[in-house]
Design a protein around this motif. Structure first.
Motif, mmCIF file in Angstrom:
data_model
loop_
_atom_site.group_PDB
_atom_site.id
_atom_site.type_symbol
_atom_site.label_atom_id
_atom_site.label_comp_id
_atom_site.label_asym_id
_atom_site.label_seq_id
_atom_site.Cartn_x
_atom_site.Cartn_y
_atom_site.Cartn_z
ATOM 1 N N GLN A 16 32.704 23.881 46.007
ATOM 2 C CA GLN A 16 32.130 24.729 47.046
ATOM 3 C C GLN A 16 32.927 24.484 48.335
ATOM 4 O O GLN A 16 33.115 23.335 48.734
ATOM 5 N N VAL A 17 33.407 25.546 48.933
ATOM 6 C CA VAL A 17 34.190 25.412 50.161
ATOM 7 C C VAL A 17 33.615 26.374 51.203
ATOM 8 O O VAL A 17 32.948 27.345 50.858
ATOM 9 N N PRO A 18 33.864 26.099 52.501
ATOM 10 C CA PRO A 18 33.419 27.053 53.524
ATOM 11 C C PRO A 18 34.009 28.434 53.262
ATOM 12 O O PRO A 18 35.167 28.553 52.846
ATOM 13 N N VAL A 19 33.192 29.464 53.473
ATOM 14 C CA VAL A 19 33.623 30.843 53.223
ATOM 15 C C VAL A 19 34.970 31.133 53.877
ATOM 16 O O VAL A 19 35.862 31.737 53.273
ATOM 17 N N GLU A 20 35.119 30.671 55.126
ATOM 18 C CA GLU A 20 36.350 31.000 55.865
ATOM 19 C C GLU A 20 37.587 30.272 55.321
ATOM 20 O O GLU A 20 38.717 30.629 55.653
ATOM 21 N N ASP A 21 37.379 29.268 54.460
ATOM 22 C CA ASP A 21 38.521 28.517 53.909
ATOM 23 C C ASP A 21 39.055 29.088 52.608
ATOM 24 O O ASP A 21 40.181 28.804 52.212
ATOM 25 N N LYS A 22 38.233 29.887 51.917
ATOM 26 C CA LYS A 22 38.638 30.293 50.560
ATOM 27 C C LYS A 22 39.932 31.101 50.569
ATOM 28 O O LYS A 22 40.823 30.855 49.753
ATOM 29 N N ALA A 23 40.038 32.069 51.457
ATOM 30 C CA ALA A 23 41.227 32.938 51.457
ATOM 31 C C ALA A 23 42.502 32.121 51.617
ATOM 32 O O ALA A 23 43.503 32.369 50.938
ATOM 33 N N VAL A 26 43.185 30.190 48.327
ATOM 34 C CA VAL A 26 43.727 31.104 47.312
ATOM 35 C C VAL A 26 45.169 31.464 47.661
ATOM 36 O O VAL A 26 46.050 31.502 46.788
ATOM 37 N N ALA A 27 45.426 31.695 48.952
ATOM 38 C CA ALA A 27 46.793 32.013 49.386
ATOM 39 C C ALA A 27 47.758 30.895 49.016
ATOM 40 O O ALA A 27 48.869 31.148 48.528
ATOM 41 N N ASP A 28 47.328 29.658 49.231
ATOM 42 C CA ASP A 28 48.192 28.517 48.898
ATOM 43 C C ASP A 28 48.523 28.491 47.405
ATOM 44 O O ASP A 28 49.650 28.196 47.010
ATOM 45 N N GLU A 89 56.013 63.696 43.650
ATOM 46 C CA GLU A 89 54.954 64.249 44.515
ATOM 47 C C GLU A 89 53.807 63.264 44.737
ATOM 48 O O GLU A 89 52.961 63.485 45.596
ATOM 49 N N GLY A 90 53.772 62.223 43.937
ATOM 50 C CA GLY A 90 52.681 61.260 44.038
ATOM 51 C C GLY A 90 53.067 60.039 44.846
ATOM 52 O O GLY A 90 54.169 59.948 45.397
ATOM 53 N N LYS A 91 52.137 59.091 44.899
ATOM 54 C CA LYS A 91 52.387 57.862 45.649
ATOM 55 C C LYS A 91 51.603 56.716 45.029
ATOM 56 O O LYS A 91 50.460 56.885 44.604
ATOM 57 N N VAL A 92 52.246 55.541 44.966
ATOM 58 C CA VAL A 92 51.575 54.331 44.519
ATOM 59 C C VAL A 92 51.669 53.297 45.636
ATOM 60 O O VAL A 92 52.761 53.048 46.161
ATOM 61 N N VAL A 93 50.537 52.730 45.999
ATOM 62 C CA VAL A 93 50.519 51.659 46.992
ATOM 63 C C VAL A 93 50.248 50.348 46.277
ATOM 64 O O VAL A 93 49.209 50.192 45.628
ATOM 65 N N LEU A 94 51.192 49.423 46.364
ATOM 66 C CA LEU A 94 50.981 48.067 45.856
ATOM 67 C C LEU A 94 50.468 47.243 47.026
ATOM 68 O O LEU A 94 51.178 47.029 48.009
ATOM 69 N N ALA A 95 49.219 46.825 46.938
ATOM 70 C CA ALA A 95 48.598 46.048 48.016
ATOM 71 C C ALA A 95 48.311 44.636 47.509
ATOM 72 O O ALA A 95 47.813 44.455 46.401
ATOM 73 N N ASP A 96 48.650 43.654 48.316
ATOM 74 C CA ASP A 96 48.331 42.274 47.971
ATOM 75 C C ASP A 96 48.087 41.523 49.277
ATOM 76 O O ASP A 96 48.756 41.783 50.279
ATOM 77 N N ILE A 97 47.116 40.620 49.262
ATOM 78 C CA ILE A 97 46.816 39.850 50.475
ATOM 79 C C ILE A 97 47.886 38.787 50.718
ATOM 80 O O ILE A 97 48.051 38.283 51.825
ATOM 81 N N ASN A 98 48.654 38.484 49.664
ATOM 82 C CA ASN A 98 49.574 37.354 49.710
ATOM 83 C C ASN A 98 51.013 37.821 49.895
ATOM 84 O O ASN A 98 51.554 38.517 49.037
ATOM 85 N N ASP A 99 51.640 37.434 50.997
ATOM 86 C CA ASP A 99 52.984 37.942 51.286
ATOM 87 C C ASP A 99 54.028 37.407 50.310
ATOM 88 O O ASP A 99 55.016 38.087 50.025
ATOM 89 N N SER A 100 53.807 36.213 49.744
ATOM 90 C CA SER A 100 54.757 35.692 48.750
ATOM 91 C C SER A 100 54.747 36.557 47.489
ATOM 92 O O SER A 100 55.801 36.897 46.941
ATOM 93 N N GLY A 143 42.578 40.127 39.894
ATOM 94 C CA GLY A 143 42.558 39.812 41.317
ATOM 95 C C GLY A 143 41.163 39.666 41.890
ATOM 96 O O GLY A 143 40.956 38.927 42.849
ATOM 97 N N LEU A 144 40.175 40.357 41.298
ATOM 98 C CA LEU A 144 38.843 40.376 41.914
ATOM 99 C C LEU A 144 38.232 38.981 41.963
ATOM 100 O O LEU A 144 37.531 38.639 42.912
ATOM 101 N N ARG A 145 38.516 38.145 40.970
ATOM 102 C CA ARG A 145 37.886 36.812 40.951
ATOM 103 C C ARG A 145 38.379 35.935 42.101
ATOM 104 O O ARG A 145 37.734 34.942 42.430
ATOM 105 N N ASN A 146 39.509 36.292 42.718
ATOM 106 C CA ASN A 146 40.042 35.504 43.836
ATOM 107 C C ASN A 146 39.532 35.985 45.199
ATOM 108 O O ASN A 146 39.822 35.366 46.216
ATOM 109 N N VAL A 147 38.798 37.092 45.205
ATOM 110 C CA VAL A 147 38.281 37.655 46.457
ATOM 111 C C VAL A 147 37.020 36.901 46.868
ATOM 112 O O VAL A 147 36.166 36.608 46.031
#
Length: 252
Positions: A16-23, A26-28, A89-100, A143-147
Motif C-alpha cells: 500500500q502506497v500513498p495515492v500520489e506516489d503510485k504514478a 509505476v514510471a520508475d 485519411e485516418g489517425k492513430v494516437v499512441l498515448a503513454d504516460i511514460n516518456d521512456s 495498461g489499465l492495471r498500472n493506472v
C-alpha cells in the motif's frame, strides 16, 4: 468501486502506497524495463501476447478514416497495425504516460517506416487531453492495471469516445481453473522475476508486474466498472483460460 482507500493509499503490487506516489513508482518500473519490453513480452507470454493483440485488432472494427487512441500504447504493437487499417485519411494516437516507453515506441515505429498518420502524446489516462466525442475506437492493452484511479480513466475514455464508438481493454485477468492458476502463480512469482533479472537486470520491476496482475479487478468487476463509466453492451472474452480477458464497451 474506486481504487482510493479511506486512508488515501492505493495498491502498488502487494504494497500500500500513498495515492500520489503510485504514478512515480509505476514510471520508475517502465523507465527501467522500456528498452527490453518487447523481448520480455515475448518471453513472459511465450509469444502469445501477439495472438491476444491480433484478436483485439480483429474485433476492433477499425477501418479506413477512423480515429483510434491506443492508451498505454508503449512500444506500439497495436498502433502499427491500426495505422495500416485507418490509412491516410485516418489517425492513430499512441498515448503513454511514460516518456521512456513513448520514445522506444516512436523509435520502433519510425524504424519500421510507419505512416505519417501516427501521433505520439504523453498523457495520463485519468485525464486524457483530447476533445469530447473524438475517437472511433480506444484501446488500452496491459495498461489499465498500472493506472492509479481506474474509474477516472474509464470515465475519461468514455468522454473522448464518439457515440457508437468502442472501448477495448485487453488485460491480464483471473483464471477459473485451479490447476492453471497454481501453475500461473508459480511462473509469475518464481520464474518471471528471475527472467527479469537475467534479461533486464531488474527482478523487482517484474515482481511488481506480477503482483499488479493479481491486484487487478476480476472480469465481472471490471465489466461493472465500465458500465459505471457510462458504457453499454459491456462484455468480456477470456483468452488462454482467463489468463487474459478482452473487455469491450460501447458509448451510447
Amino acid at each position: 468501486m474506486s481504487d482510493h482507500k479511506q486512508d488515501n493509499t492505493t495498491d502498488f503490487g502487494y504494497q500500500q502506497v500513498p495515492v500520489e506516489d503510485k504514478a512515480k513508482r509505476v514510471a520508475d518500473v517502465f523507465h527501467s524495463v522500456a528498452t527490453k519490453y518487447d523481448i520480455m513480452n515475448d518471453l513472459m507470454s511465450g509469444g502469445v501476447h501477439r495472438l491476444w493483440k491480433r484478436l483485439t485488432i480483429e474485433q476492433s472494427g477499425v477501418r479506413a478514416g477512423h480515429r483510434v487512441l491506443d492508451i498505454a500504447g508503449g512500444t506500439g504493437d497495436l498502433t502499427l497495425r491500426f495505422s495500416r487499417l485507418v490509412g491516410a485519411e485516418g489517425k492513430v494516437v499512441l498515448a503513454d504516460i511514460n516518456d521512456s516507453m513513448l520514445k522506444v515506441g516512436r523509435d520502433k515505429l519510425l524504424d519500421r517506416g510507419a505512416a505519417g498518420n501516427i501521433e505520439f502524446v504523453q498523457a495520463n489516462a485519468e485525464a486524457l487531453p483530447f476533445p469530447d466525442n473524438y475517437f472511433n475506437v480506444i484501446t488500452i492493452a496491459f495498461g489499465l492495471r498500472n493506472v492509479t484511479d481506474k474509474d477516472a480513466a474509464l470515465r475519461s475514455m468514455a468522454r473522448v469516445l464518439k457515440p457508437g464508438g468502442k472501448v477495448m481493454v485487453l488485460e491480464f485477468s483471473k483464471t477459473d481453473n485451479p490447476a492453471l492458476t497454481k501453475l500461473y502463480d508459480f511462473y509469475s512469482f518464481n520464474i518471471l522475476p528471475k527472467m527479469g533479472q537475467a534479461i533486464a537486470g531488474d527482478a523487482e520491476s517484474y515482481r511488481y508486474l506480477a503482483e499488479s496482475i493479481r491486484m487487478h479487478p476480476d472480469q465481472e468487476t471490471l465489466k461493472g466498472m465500465m458500465q459505471d463509466a457510462g458504457l453499454v453492451q459491456c462484455k468480456y472474452q477470456n483468452m488462454t483460460g482467463g489468463v487474459v480477458a478482452l473487455h469491450t464497451g460501447i458509448k451510447p
